[in-house]
Design a protein around this motif. Structure first.
Motif, PDB file in Angstrom:
ATOM      1  N   LEU A  52     -32.545   4.317  21.675  1.00 28.41           N
ATOM      2  CA  LEU A  52     -32.215   3.219  20.445  1.00 28.41           C
ATOM      3  C   LEU A  52     -30.954   2.979  20.274  1.00 28.41           C
ATOM      4  N   ILE A  53     -30.137   3.936  20.388  1.00 27.27           N
ATOM      5  CA  ILE A  53     -28.760   3.821  20.107  1.00 27.27           C
ATOM      6  C   ILE A  53     -28.189   2.693  21.170  1.00 27.27           C
ATOM      7  N   VAL A  54     -28.569   3.013  22.443  1.00 25.53           N
ATOM      8  CA  VAL A  54     -28.072   2.201  23.668  1.00 25.53           C
ATOM      9  C   VAL A  54     -28.829   0.599  23.336  1.00 25.53           C
ATOM     10  N   LEU A  55     -30.081   0.562  22.792  1.00 26.08           N
ATOM     11  CA  LEU A  55     -30.512  -0.800  22.655  1.00 26.08           C
ATOM     12  C   LEU A  55     -29.738  -1.471  21.511  1.00 26.08           C
ATOM     13  N   LEU A  56     -29.405  -0.580  20.316  1.00 27.03           N
ATOM     14  CA  LEU A  56     -28.705  -1.365  19.643  1.00 27.03           C
ATOM     15  C   LEU A  56     -27.519  -1.887  20.000  1.00 27.03           C
ATOM     16  N   ILE A  57     -26.790  -0.919  20.823  1.00 31.34           N
ATOM     17  CA  ILE A  57     -25.400  -1.629  21.297  1.00 31.34           C
ATOM     18  C   ILE A  57     -25.491  -2.950  22.120  1.00 31.34           C
ATOM     19  N   SER A  58     -26.655  -2.589  23.194  1.00 30.96           N
ATOM     20  CA  SER A  58     -26.867  -3.878  23.921  1.00 30.96           C
ATOM     21  C   SER A  58     -27.192  -5.086  23.337  1.00 30.96           C
ATOM     22  N   SER A  59     -27.906  -4.786  22.172  1.00 32.22           N
ATOM     23  CA  SER A  59     -28.246  -6.069  21.350  1.00 32.22           C
ATOM     24  C   SER A  59     -27.206  -6.944  20.960  1.00 32.22           C
ATOM     25  N   PHE A  60     -25.920  -6.110  20.780  1.00 30.10           N
ATOM     26  CA  PHE A  60     -24.784  -6.945  19.989  1.00 30.10           C
ATOM     27  C   PHE A  60     -23.545  -6.790  21.074  1.00 30.10           C
ATOM     28  N   SER A  61     -24.108  -6.452  22.334  1.00 30.33           N
ATOM     29  CA  SER A  61     -22.820  -6.542  23.399  1.00 30.33           C
ATOM     30  C   SER A  61     -22.068  -7.883  23.660  1.00 30.33           C
ATOM     31  N   ASN A  62     -22.818  -8.756  23.322  1.00 29.37           N
ATOM     32  CA  ASN A  62     -22.155 -10.222  23.529  1.00 29.37           C
ATOM     33  C   ASN A  62     -21.093 -10.588  22.575  1.00 29.37           C
ATOM     34  N   ARG A  63     -21.044  -9.889  21.520  1.00 31.02           N
ATOM     35  CA  ARG A  63     -19.941 -10.227  20.523  1.00 31.02           C
ATOM     36  C   ARG A  63     -18.590  -9.697  21.176  1.00 31.02           C
ATOM     37  N   VAL A  64     -18.598  -8.883  21.871  1.00 26.01           N
ATOM     38  CA  VAL A  64     -17.458  -8.297  22.550  1.00 26.01           C
ATOM     39  C   VAL A  64     -17.007  -9.094  23.942  1.00 26.01           C
ATOM     40  N   SER A  65     -15.708  -9.439  23.921  1.00 27.19           N
ATOM     41  CA  SER A  65     -15.225 -10.006  25.439  1.00 27.19           C
ATOM     42  C   SER A  65     -15.076  -9.313  26.373  1.00 27.19           C
ATOM     43  N   PRO A  66     -15.539  -9.684  27.620  1.00 26.23           N
ATOM     44  CA  PRO A  66     -15.445  -8.945  28.921  1.00 26.23           C
ATOM     45  C   PRO A  66     -13.799  -8.503  29.018  1.00 26.23           C
ATOM     46  N   LEU A  67     -13.069  -9.527  28.374  1.00 26.75           N
ATOM     47  CA  LEU A  67     -11.542  -9.090  28.620  1.00 26.75           C
ATOM     48  C   LEU A  67     -11.106  -8.013  28.011  1.00 26.75           C
ATOM     49  N   THR A  68     -11.935  -7.361  26.820  1.00 24.40           N
ATOM     50  CA  THR A  68     -11.753  -6.339  26.093  1.00 24.40           C
ATOM     51  C   THR A  68     -12.222  -4.990  26.594  1.00 24.40           C
TER      52      THR A  68
END
Length: 369
Positions: free
Chosen positions: A20-36
């Motif tokens: 569930l924790i991984v699901l939460l992180i993945s659900s909002f992963s698009n907010r963070v730039s791959p440059l970061t």
């Protein structure tokens, strides 16, 4: 025996909570730039698998009557609802689409199946599909026509075939073959008032912004082909073979290789997405349509930046995963039609023609006053 059962139960709950924790992180992963952070994009990429893992535990809790765990899982699903709907929207088709809608189609045509000629006796399937769909606007990516061989598809062939789309503009891109015109293109039933290339620095990829006059409305339309992952046909075949016959050692080698391929592409698309996002923000037109091949998934940073306050036609009116890439079991939706909030989408559909490595995507759009 009781201690063992208690231990196994705690172990399962711990694994489930980690999921569930991984699901939460993945659900909002698009907010963070791959440059970061370059690792979060992979969580977005594998979101369907992460979700499936959690759904299995959800079914287990239902079957075993673990109602506390059912409640916790449901709560997380609700929090992740935006990501879930981005990947798996569910809508019934509208039977009676309003008559004032326009139909727009976006299609990466892979150089029209590598420039197959279109004639009445032997039609090019891609060209014929567009004709049969009778759209009001078509945005092409990997558009190409021959300039040296009449045995291949020429621009004259397309003008004849698309005679119901009299307005056309081509944004040429860098291409190794001088015998072909290659790039992005738009064919339209409505006047194209202007077209300008966006400063996307990339070989064979690009974006343009066009202004159209659609029944008296000035509409901004942006057509995109963002950075590809540079995965060759042989590499795709290797991946396909691994999905049929997994081999631990080969999978480890291939995973490392794919990380080297995908990582720079994620970063390049991040910059491209930020540039296009700034163009959309600075745009003064009341109506905006953005479409094309983003080469990135619904939970990618590039798509998140470009979408901004826009709506996704497939999320608003489509159903299912909407997979748009059709080669070697790379099952992703990477082609989009986005639009401003004052436009309503109906029946966004992914076609099933396999003559390109992408499926066509089309939808009806209604301009709201």
């Amino acid at each position: 025996m009781r201690k063992l059962r208690k231990y196994l139960r705690r172990l399962l709950i711990s694994i489930a909570y980690m999921g569930l924790i991984v699901l939460l992180i993945s659900s909002f992963s698009n907010r963070v730039s791959p440059l970061t952070n370059i690792y979060l994009p992979y969580l977005g990429l594998f979101f369907p698998i992460i979700l499936a893992f959690n759904l299995l535990f959800f079914l287990l809790w239902l079957i075993t009557g673990q109602w506390k765990q059912v409640g916790v899982t449901l709560l997380v699903f609700v929090i992740c609802g935006g990501a879930i709907s981005a990947y798996f929207p569910l809508h019934r088709r509208t039977k009676n689409v309003p008559e004032d809608c326009i139909k727009i189609l976006t299609y990466n045509v892979m150089r029209f199946d590598y420039l197959k000629k279109h004639t009445s006796d032997s039609p090019n399937p891609i060209v014929q599909y567009v004709i049969d769909q009778d759209p009001d606007i078509v945005c092409f990516q990997e558009f190409a026509v021959s300039t040296s061989s009449k045995r291949q598809l020429t621009f004259s062939d397309l003008q004849t075939a698309f005679n119901r789309l009299p307005y056309c503009r081509i944004d040429t891109l860098q291409f190794p073959y001088s015998s072909q015109v290659f790039g992005l293109a738009i064919f339209s039933k409505f006047p194209i008032l202007s077209l300008h290339s966006l400063p996307i620095k990339s070989n064979f990829n690009g974006s343009f912004i066009a202004e159209l006059d659609i029944r008296g409305r000035k509409v901004c339309l942006i057509n995109n082909h963002l950075e590809s992952n540079k995965i060759s046909a042989d590499e795709r075949t290797d991946y396909y073979n691994l999905t049929k016959d997994p081999d631990t050692q080969k999978l480890e080698t291939f995973t490392h290789f794919m990380f080297q391929r995908l990582t720079p592409a994620f970063r390049i698309r991040a910059k491209q997405g930020e540039l296009i996002s700034s163009v959309i923000r600075e745009n003064t037109h009341p109506y905006v349509i953005v479409c094309g091949d983003f080469n990135d998934t619904p939970l990618s940073y590039a798509r998140y930046k470009i979408k901004g306050d826009l709506k996704d036609a497939f999320v608003e009116s489509g159903s299912g995963m909407g997979i748009t890439f059709n080669r070697h079991r790379f099952l992703f939706r990477i082609d989009y039609i986005l639009h401003s909030k004052n436009i309503k989408a109906y029946n966004c559909t992914v076609g099933r023609l396999k003559n390109s490595d992408h499926y066509p995507v089309w939808t009806y759009l209604q301009f709201q006053e």
